[in-house]
Structure formats: structure tokens, C-alpha cells
Design a protein around this motif. Structure first.
Motif, PDB file in Angstrom:
ATOM      1  N   GLU A   3      54.784  45.138  52.749  1.00 23.23           N
ATOM      2  CA  GLU A   3      53.570  45.952  52.759  1.00 23.23           C
ATOM      3  C   GLU A   3      53.110  46.127  51.316  1.00 23.23           C
ATOM      4  N   VAL A   4      51.811  46.191  51.130  1.00 26.07           N
ATOM      5  CA  VAL A   4      51.246  46.477  49.809  1.00 26.07           C
ATOM      6  C   VAL A   4      50.314  47.671  49.976  1.00 26.07           C
ATOM      7  N   ILE A   5      50.450  48.662  49.085  1.00 28.32           N
ATOM      8  CA  ILE A   5      49.582  49.839  49.174  1.00 28.32           C
ATOM      9  C   ILE A   5      48.800  49.958  47.867  1.00 28.32           C
ATOM     10  N   TYR A   6      47.497  49.768  47.979  1.00 22.65           N
ATOM     11  CA  TYR A   6      46.621  49.721  46.803  1.00 22.65           C
ATOM     12  C   TYR A   6      45.956  51.067  46.552  1.00 22.65           C
ATOM     13  N   ALA A   7      45.914  51.473  45.290  1.00 27.03           N
ATOM     14  CA  ALA A   7      45.055  52.584  44.886  1.00 27.03           C
ATOM     15  C   ALA A   7      43.616  52.068  44.981  1.00 27.03           C
ATOM     16  N   PHE A  43      60.193  37.064  51.235  1.00 23.36           N
ATOM     17  CA  PHE A  43      59.406  37.045  49.986  1.00 23.36           C
ATOM     18  C   PHE A  43      57.938  37.333  50.274  1.00 23.36           C
ATOM     19  N   THR A  44      57.178  37.516  49.213  1.00 22.66           N
ATOM     20  CA  THR A  44      55.722  37.653  49.346  1.00 22.66           C
ATOM     21  C   THR A  44      55.114  36.249  49.378  1.00 22.66           C
ATOM     22  N   LYS A  45      53.881  36.166  49.867  1.00 18.77           N
ATOM     23  CA  LYS A  45      53.157  34.886  49.886  1.00 18.77           C
ATOM     24  C   LYS A  45      53.179  34.232  48.508  1.00 18.77           C
ATOM     25  N   GLY A  46      52.748  34.991  47.532  1.00 17.83           N
ATOM     26  CA  GLY A  46      52.637  34.478  46.169  1.00 17.83           C
ATOM     27  C   GLY A  46      51.230  33.970  45.923  1.00 17.83           C
ATOM     28  N   HIS A  47      50.814  34.051  44.693  1.00 17.10           N
ATOM     29  CA  HIS A  47      49.438  33.662  44.357  1.00 17.10           C
ATOM     30  C   HIS A  47      49.273  33.385  42.872  1.00 17.10           C
ATOM     31  N   ILE A 107      51.843  43.213  35.518  1.00 16.11           N
ATOM     32  CA  ILE A 107      53.180  43.786  35.295  1.00 16.11           C
ATOM     33  C   ILE A 107      53.738  44.306  36.616  1.00 16.11           C
ATOM     34  N   TYR A 108      55.013  43.982  36.884  1.00 15.93           N
ATOM     35  CA  TYR A 108      55.733  44.507  38.046  1.00 15.93           C
ATOM     36  C   TYR A 108      56.837  45.427  37.535  1.00 15.93           C
ATOM     37  N   PHE A 109      56.780  46.679  37.926  1.00 14.23           N
ATOM     38  CA  PHE A 109      57.813  47.644  37.532  1.00 14.23           C
ATOM     39  C   PHE A 109      58.641  47.990  38.776  1.00 14.23           C
ATOM     40  N   GLY A 132      41.334  38.804  41.159  1.00 18.66           N
ATOM     41  CA  GLY A 132      41.244  38.045  42.413  1.00 18.66           C
ATOM     42  C   GLY A 132      42.557  37.355  42.765  1.00 18.66           C
ATOM     43  N   HIS A 133      42.731  37.035  44.050  1.00 19.32           N
ATOM     44  CA  HIS A 133      43.943  36.353  44.520  1.00 19.32           C
ATOM     45  C   HIS A 133      43.592  34.939  44.969  1.00 19.32           C
ATOM     46  N   ASP A 134      44.233  33.961  44.379  1.00 20.45           N
ATOM     47  CA  ASP A 134      44.067  32.572  44.813  1.00 20.45           C
ATOM     48  C   ASP A 134      45.328  32.174  45.581  1.00 20.45           C
TER      49      ASP A 134
END
Ligand code: M6P
Ligand code: ZN
Length: 189
Positions: free
Chosen positions: A54-58, A85-89, A99-101, A159-161
Motif C-alpha cells: 500500500e502507498v499512502i500519499y500526502a 516487492f513494489t512494481k518499480g519505476h 529519498i526512502y527513509f 511522474g511515474h514511468d
């Protein structure tokens, strides 16, 4: 000039919940084509369709100058010996960093140059702040027995490719062998 108002969101380090936020969910059926063992994927999906992440965006405008941020929760699990894993992009605006914390759990962050010639895998653990430089595709993998939770910051207009990854996947895969986490070359690359 219309000023955008400052605001807080609250991140729960235990659950990864981000409030207020907008949640997206990805099930195994959404990412099934990336897994190596097609028979195992079919067998799992015949019984259930597990929630992988799941991804939760502000809620931030997707405009230059803004910083998008979100939490990601990857649930523990495997298809055969391949960890969830995540899809990845890549970013549509290729030359934007991220950055991933990591807040909780254990993971690996696979990154590759657009042609896949370069590939790096970083460990993700509570307190790690992983820098994804401009132009590197990125996929995160949960290698532990609990949810992998991390907080991400990126340019709101990046954007996500997904098209490139859909075609090629990543040059490396993360598997469990004899109880160990191993990174191997993707045999389908
Ligand atoms: C992180 C960020 C998000 C991304 C999410 C899931 O939170 O990089 O931008 O959407 O991971 O990854 P993906 O979009 O590849 O499924
Ligand atoms: Zn990104």
C-alpha cells in the motif's frame, strides 16, 4: 500570487499510516507478471489474491516546486522463493532524485540505470535513508517477516514511468535460499 498553505500529516511508525492521506493498494494480480515462477503465481492466485503493498500519499499538487511524500507498506510474503516487492519505476522526469527513509522492517532497494548496465542494491533497515539519484529506476523488496515500512520524498512533478520496467523488469532479483536473503541476476533479463 496564491499561497499554498503549510500543513502537517502524521505518520504512524508502527503501521505506516499517514493521515490525512490518499491510499493506493496493489495486489498480487497487479504485479504477477514480474515474478519469476509463473506456475507458483498461478497456484497462489487460484486460492487468493494477497495484498502486496500500500502507498499512502500526502495530498500535494503535482507541480514543479512541490515535494510529494508518502509512506509505503510492503507486506511480508513470497511467491516461491521470491520476496514481495513494489512494481518499480523510473521517473518521467528522469533526472529527479528521491529519498526512502525506512521506519520498520528489513528490505532491499534495487536500483538500475535506464539501460540496466548499472545495478545497485542497498539494504533498508530502521533508520536507513536511501538516496535514489536522478535517472535510477527503483524497486523495494520486503525480505523480513514483518511489514517493511518506509517514508519517501520526491519531486511532485517527477511522474511515474512504469512502461520501461513492465517490458524489462530489473537486472537483479531478491530471493530466499536456505533461509538466507540472496541477490541474483534476473535470468529473464
Ligand atoms: C514509493 C515511492 C512512490 C511509489 C511507491 C510504490 O513510495 O517511490 O512514488 O509509487 O514507492 O512503488 P511503485 O510506484 O513502483 O509501485
Ligand atoms: Zn520514484
Amino acid at each position: 500570487m496564491k499561497l499554498f498553505r503549510p500543513f502537517n500529516v502524521v505518520v504512524d511508525f508502527e503501521t505506516g499510516d499517514l493521515t490525512p492521506g490518499k491510499k493506493i493498494t496493489r495486489y498480487l494480480s497487479d504485479i504477477q507478471h514480474f515474478f519469476l515462477d509463473k506456475e507458483k503465481v498461478k497456484a497462489v492466485l487460484a486460492k487468493e489474491n494477497p495484498l502486496v503493498y500500500e502507498v499512502i500519499y500526502a495530498e500535494v499538487p503535482e507541480e514543479a516546486g512541490h515535494l510529494a511524500h508518502c509512506t509505503t507498506i510492503i507486506y511480508p510474503g513470497k511467491v516461491g522463493n521470491e520476496f514481495f516487492f513494489t512494481k518499480g519505476h523510473l521517473h518521467e522526469k528522469l533526472e529527479t532524485a528521491e529519498i526512502y527513509f525506512t521506519l520498520k522492517g528489513q528490505g532491499r532497494l534495487i536500483m538500475a540505470s535506464p539501460d540496466g548496465e548499472e545495478c545497485e542494491v542497498l539494504e533498508m533497515f530502521p533508520g536507513s535513508a536511501s538516496y535514489i539519484p536522478p535517472c535510477w529506476s527503483h524497486r523495494s523488496v520486503n525480505v523480513g517477516g514483518e511489514p517493511l515500512i518506509f517514508y519517501c520524498i520526491f519531486f511532485a512533478d517527477a511522474g511515474h514511468d512504469y512502461a520501461t520496467i513492465d517490458k524489462t523488469g530489473f537486472p537483479k532479483v531478491v530471493l530466499e535460499r536456505n533461509g538466507e536473503v540472496v541477490v541474483e541476476n534476473n535470468p529473464n533479463w
